[in-house]
Design an enzyme around this catalytic site. Structure first.
Site, mmCIF file in Angstrom:
data_model
loop_
_atom_site.group_PDB
_atom_site.id
_atom_site.type_symbol
_atom_site.label_atom_id
_atom_site.label_comp_id
_atom_site.label_asym_id
_atom_site.label_seq_id
_atom_site.Cartn_x
_atom_site.Cartn_y
_atom_site.Cartn_z
ATOM 1 N N CYS A 135 0.846 -1.196 0.000
ATOM 2 C CA CYS A 135 0.000 0.000 0.000
ATOM 3 C C CYS A 135 0.881 1.245 0.000
ATOM 4 O O CYS A 135 1.794 1.372 0.824
ATOM 5 C CB CYS A 135 -0.892 -0.018 1.243
ATOM 6 N N CYS B 98 -8.900 -4.970 -9.997
ATOM 7 C CA CYS B 98 -8.502 -3.910 -10.920
ATOM 8 C C CYS B 98 -8.058 -2.728 -10.066
ATOM 9 O O CYS B 98 -8.882 -2.077 -9.416
ATOM 10 C CB CYS B 98 -9.702 -3.554 -11.803
HETATM 11 FE FE FE Z 1 -2.812 1.003 3.518
#
Ligand code: FE
Length: 149
Positions: free
Chosen positions: A65, A137
């Site tokens: 992330c 996606c």
């Molecule tokens: Fe995160």
């Protein structure tokens, strides 16, 4: 391996607990993210298809992330979906991604978010490759590729 029925169940009844949480104020996110990342990750924007960093990239590694560094996907699950965005058929773990119904733009879709920091990643569709049949996606802006440990 997660199946579409699992994804729908998580979106409806709740997601697995992450092993940690990262929370920031809106100003805090603006400080650490680029304007492009902020627009996608915290305002649920969508980057342009094909003109994004990982669309055609198949380097080995992990995708974490861009907001909190948590493991989201592995290059081994990345495939060419001809959508213009990086696509994966499984997440890095059952508790890596959070799922929520998204009724925006006149469609009902399932949104994919980071389960640790709630940043928007993209959407999940049931039209991916066998055996799981999932297509994540994902916006390149929400990801950072790092070499395997
Ligand atoms: Fe995160």
């Amino acid at each position: 391996m997660l199946q579409w029925t699992d994804i729908v169940r998580y979106a409806k009844y709740g997601n697995p607990e992450p092993d940690r949480r990262v929370e920031r104020t809106d100003a805090g996110w603006q400080e650490i993210l680029t304007p492009g990342q902020y627009r996608v990750m915290r305002q649920k924007g969508t980057e342009p298809p094909y003109r994004n960093l990982y669309c055609r990239s198949y380097e080995p590694g992990r995708y974490v992330c861009a907001g909190c560094g948590s493991d989201l996907f592995n290059s081994t699950e990345k495939y060419h979906a001809i959508s213009g965005w990086p696509s994966f058929t499984q997440p890095a773990g059952k508790a890596a991604v959070k799922y929520a119904f998204d009724d925006s733009h006149g469609m009902t879709r399932i949104e994919a978010l980071c389960n640790v920091c709630d940043s928007h990643l993209g959407h999940v569709f049931p039209d991916g490759p066998e055996p799981a049949g999932l297509r994540y996606c994902i916006n390149s802006q929400s990801l950072r590729r790092v070499d395997n440990r």
